[in-house]
Every structure is written in structure tokens, then in C-alpha cells.
Scaffold this motif. Structure first.
Motif: not given
Length: 210
Positions: A38, A41-42, A44-46
Motif C-alpha cells: 500500500k 502504491n501511494l 506510484n499514484s503520485g
């Protein structure tokens, strides 16, 4: 304003760190992740982070390799390892792997505050014990070591060595580190070569000498 990502699976610990950051930097943007995936992912999400506070035993994590993983996504991320594990066993290896600081969870609040400030200030945070170990390592390397002494182990090799010293078998090490059996065997072979030994008994004696 600072963007801070706290990767920690214990909610009380995560919120305590968040409160410390908010008290010191009121305009900070703070995000929490309860697993390593998680957290990545955060990013990677910008979400561009100024500081990542990382629990060493976070679910889905890969010990020292987590530092490289995070830096592969965001090269300039500052990483502070915050863990309940013994610093004598892990601190230097995480710093060698590229972390910007290592802090035990039983540290007093002012020490946690100081560590966060130093890492955000582009400094490397080390406890007094770690500073002493770094100094001793430096003077040892500059005081005329001979070529017959063991070559330096990588962070992962050191981790495998620690488990070998604990009496773990290859299969147990593979399960604990989430590695393939062949990978652990390769690390063990390299450790034996670097330490100039041919069996576990001699390895144990050599480690106790150094």
C-alpha cells in the motif's frame, strides 16, 4: 510544507508518529499505509514524499531490500527506519543499504522528534551507539587491514549470516526472508568465500574473531 508517508501496521504507532510530525510541521501532508505494498502504491499514484517512516517488519516488506524498492520508485525519498528490533543487529545494515536513519521504537519522544527533523533536513540520523560503531568501523578500515581478512558482506549476505549464526537451515532462512532456496544457497556460498571458510563451524569461529 512536507509530504510524509508512514508505512506502519500498528495504528497507534502510526498515529503517534503522525502527531509528532504535525506538531513540528503543522502544514505537512501525511499519509498512512499499513502494508508495504500500500505504501509503494501511494508513491506510484503520485504522492511525492519528503520523508518515509518505515517499519522494518511491515507486512509485505523485504527487509533491507525495501530501501532499494522505495528508491527505485522515488530516488530522492528520505527513509527513516522505525522498528522494535534490536539496532545492534540491523541498524548498520539498513544504513549501508541507503536508509537515512534508524530509530528504535522504544526511543523517547524527543529523540523521535529529533530524528524526523534531522532526516527531513537531509542529514543521516544515528543513535549514539550507531555513531560509535561507524567510527570504529572507519578507524578499523584505515588502520592497515591486510588482504587476508574477510571481504565486506552485502546487507543481504549479512542478514543470511546472522540467521546462519542463529542455527537456521537454508530452508528456514528462505522462508524467513521470502527468498528462493537457490538464492539463499548462493548467498551462503559467497559468505563462505568472503569469510575464507569451508564449513559452518569455521564460519562461526571466524565471525567470533571479527
Amino acid at each position: 510544507m512536507h509530504n510524509v508517508l508512514i508505512i506502519e501496521d500498528h495504528e497507534l504507532v502510526a498515529y503517534a508518529i503522525a502527531n509528532i510530525v504535525k506538531d513540528r510541521f503543522p502544514d505537512s501532508s501525511i499519509k498512512l499505509a499499513h502494508t508495504f505494498i500500500k505504501g509503494t502504491n501511494l508513491i506510484n499514484s503520485g504522492f511525492i514524499t519528503d520523508l518515509i517512516v518505515l517499519d522494518m517488519e511491515i507486512p509485505g516488506g523485504e527487509s533491507y531490500a525495501m530501501v532499494d524498492r522505495l528508491r527505485s520508485i522515488q530516488p530522492n525519498a528520505r527513509i527513516l527506519i522505525f522498528t522494535g528490533h534490536e539496532e545492534k543487529k540491523h541498524a548498520l545494515n539498513f544504513l549501508r543499504a541507503g536508509a537515512n536513519g534508524f530509530l528504535p521504537k522504544n526511543s523517547p519522544m524527543d529523540q523521535i522528534d529529533n530524528a524526523i527533523q534531522q532526516v527531513l533536513g537531509d542529514k543521516t540520523y544515528m543513535t549514539e551507539w550507531v555513531q560509535q560503531q561507524v567510527a570504529e568501523s572507519f578507524f578499523s578500515k584505515t588502520s592497515g587491514r591486510t588482504t587476508t581478512e574477510p571481504a565486506a558482506l552485502s546487507p543481504r549476505e549479512t542478514e543470511v549470516l546472522d540467521l546462519l549464526m542463529d542455527g537456521k537451515w537454508i530452508k528456514e532462512i528462505a522462508l524467513e526472508l521470502n527468498l528462493k532456496l537457490t538464492t539463499v544457497s548462493t548467498h551462503k556460498t559467497r559468505i563462505f568465500e568472503k569469510m575464507k571458510v569451508t564449513n559452518i563451524i569455521d564460519l562461526y569461529k571466524k565471525v567470533r574473531l571479527y
